[in-house]
Design a protein around this motif. Structure first.
Motif, PDB file in Angstrom:
ATOM      1  N   ALA A   2     -40.015  37.538  -5.988  1.00  0.00           N
ATOM      2  CA  ALA A   2     -39.315  37.916  -4.759  1.00  0.00           C
ATOM      3  C   ALA A   2     -38.907  39.379  -4.848  1.00  0.00           C
ATOM      4  CB  ALA A   2     -38.089  37.040  -4.557  1.00  0.00           C
ATOM      5  N   PRO A   3     -39.190  40.151  -3.800  1.00  0.00           N
ATOM      6  CA  PRO A   3     -38.824  41.573  -3.845  1.00  0.00           C
ATOM      7  C   PRO A   3     -37.312  41.755  -3.761  1.00  0.00           C
ATOM      8  CG  PRO A   3     -39.685  41.007  -1.688  1.00  0.00           C
ATOM      9  CD  PRO A   3     -39.852  39.786  -2.547  1.00  0.00           C
ATOM     10  N   PHE A   4     -36.833  42.818  -4.377  1.00  0.00           N
ATOM     11  CA  PHE A   4     -35.425  43.197  -4.310  1.00  0.00           C
ATOM     12  C   PHE A   4     -35.351  44.555  -3.653  1.00  0.00           C
ATOM     13  CE2 PHE A   4     -31.744  45.276  -6.599  1.00  0.00           C
ATOM     14  CZ  PHE A   4     -30.769  44.686  -5.817  1.00  0.00           C
ATOM     15  N   VAL A   5     -34.680  44.608  -2.507  1.00  0.00           N
ATOM     16  CA  VAL A   5     -34.472  45.855  -1.787  1.00  0.00           C
ATOM     17  C   VAL A   5     -32.970  45.983  -1.545  1.00  0.00           C
ATOM     18  CG1 VAL A   5     -35.036  47.212   0.266  1.00  0.00           C
ATOM     19  CG2 VAL A   5     -36.727  45.608  -0.673  1.00  0.00           C
ATOM     20  N   ALA A  52     -32.311  41.691   0.039  1.00  0.00           N
ATOM     21  CA  ALA A  52     -31.078  42.243  -0.529  1.00  0.00           C
ATOM     22  C   ALA A  52     -30.558  41.400  -1.682  1.00  0.00           C
ATOM     23  CB  ALA A  52     -30.012  42.367   0.556  1.00  0.00           C
ATOM     24  N   LEU A  53     -30.969  40.123  -1.731  1.00  0.00           N
ATOM     25  CA  LEU A  53     -30.529  39.228  -2.802  1.00  0.00           C
ATOM     26  C   LEU A  53     -31.673  38.801  -3.715  1.00  0.00           C
ATOM     27  CD1 LEU A  53     -28.124  37.025  -0.679  1.00  0.00           C
ATOM     28  CD2 LEU A  53     -27.476  38.621  -2.492  1.00  0.00           C
ATOM     29  N   ALA A  54     -32.865  39.335  -3.470  1.00  0.00           N
ATOM     30  CA  ALA A  54     -34.066  38.966  -4.235  1.00  0.00           C
ATOM     31  C   ALA A  54     -34.307  37.455  -4.174  1.00  0.00           C
ATOM     32  CB  ALA A  54     -33.985  39.461  -5.679  1.00  0.00           C
ATOM     33  N   PHE A  55     -34.155  36.888  -2.977  1.00  0.00           N
ATOM     34  CA  PHE A  55     -34.442  35.478  -2.730  1.00  0.00           C
ATOM     35  C   PHE A  55     -35.835  35.364  -2.128  1.00  0.00           C
ATOM     36  CE2 PHE A  55     -29.819  33.957  -1.713  1.00  0.00           C
ATOM     37  CZ  PHE A  55     -29.500  34.013  -3.040  1.00  0.00           C
ATOM     38  N   ASP A  56     -36.536  34.284  -2.442  1.00  0.00           N
ATOM     39  CA  ASP A  56     -37.769  34.002  -1.729  1.00  0.00           C
ATOM     40  C   ASP A  56     -37.404  33.362  -0.387  1.00  0.00           C
ATOM     41  OD1 ASP A  56     -37.573  31.079  -2.020  1.00  0.00           O
ATOM     42  OD2 ASP A  56     -38.079  31.438  -4.111  1.00  0.00           O
ATOM     43  N   LYS A  57     -38.401  33.223   0.493  1.00  0.00           N
ATOM     44  CA  LYS A  57     -38.141  32.724   1.851  1.00  0.00           C
ATOM     45  C   LYS A  57     -37.561  31.315   1.859  1.00  0.00           C
ATOM     46  CE  LYS A  57     -41.603  35.568   4.087  1.00  0.00           C
ATOM     47  NZ  LYS A  57     -42.811  35.621   4.890  1.00  0.00           N
ATOM     48  N   VAL A  58     -38.055  30.463   0.993  1.00  0.00           N
ATOM     49  CA  VAL A  58     -37.574  29.079   0.946  1.00  0.00           C
ATOM     50  C   VAL A  58     -36.106  29.040   0.515  1.00  0.00           C
ATOM     51  CG1 VAL A  58     -37.862  26.846  -0.195  1.00  0.00           C
ATOM     52  CG2 VAL A  58     -39.874  28.130   0.543  1.00  0.00           C
ATOM     53  N   THR A  59     -35.758  29.822  -0.486  1.00  0.00           N
ATOM     54  CA  THR A  59     -34.380  29.830  -0.978  1.00  0.00           C
ATOM     55  C   THR A  59     -33.421  30.333   0.089  1.00  0.00           C
ATOM     56  OG1 THR A  59     -35.106  30.118  -3.261  1.00  0.00           O
ATOM     57  CG2 THR A  59     -32.826  30.740  -2.765  1.00  0.00           C
TER      58      THR A  59
END
Length: 151
Positions: free
Chosen positions: A144-147, A59-66
């Motif tokens: 990073a995907p954005f959904v 939902a925020l287009a964050f990668d897993k680490v972020t």
């Protein structure tokens, strides 16, 4: 390429604009100890009770680490908590998290208005449309995907 040509490139200008946007937000919310990433997490967790970490990241287009780093900081401050929900853990704001979000909302809105203040309302709308067109047209290039969450 000359420095002047570099300074006219969209990537350079977008990076510089992000630096300015972060500074404007920090000027408005820095005394709350809140970053733009943390504010985004608080908004999403508040609007989507019971969201899991994976959906939050998308939902925020964050990668897993972020998303893990931001959540860890918010949890350490007692603003977000993980709640057992079946086989997975979901996220919820604590009372302190809700209080901070309430305190930050108007400041964040003021920061957004400040960020757009050099533009008249027509240019503001056009800028947002152009940025959305770029984001949508190049989404496949992102790491990073954005959904976005449904309304």
């Amino acid at each position: 390429m000359t420095p002047h040509e570099l300074y006219q490139r969209p990537g350079f200008l977008l990076r510089r604009m992000y630096q300015i946007a972060a500074a404007v937000f920090e000027n408005a919310c820095g005394d709350l100890g809140l970053t733009t990433a943390q504010y985004g997490v608080l908004i999403i967790v508040h609007s989507e009770p019971g969201i899991d970490q994976t959906r939050l990241a998308r939902a925020l287009a964050f990668d897993k680490v972020t998303v893990m780093r931001v959540l860890r900081g918010l949890e350490e401050r007692g603003l977000v908590q993980r709640v057992a929900s079946g086989r997975q853990k979901t996220l919820a704001l604590t009372d302190a998290g809700l209080a901070l979000l309430t305190q930050a909302r108007e400041r964040a809105e003021a920061a957004s208005r400040r960020l757009m203040s050099p533009l008249d309302s027509a240019d503001q709308a056009q800028l947002v449309r152009l940025l959305q067109t770029l984001v949508n047209g190049l989404a496949h290039e992102a790491r990073a995907p954005f959904v976005p969450l449904e309304r």
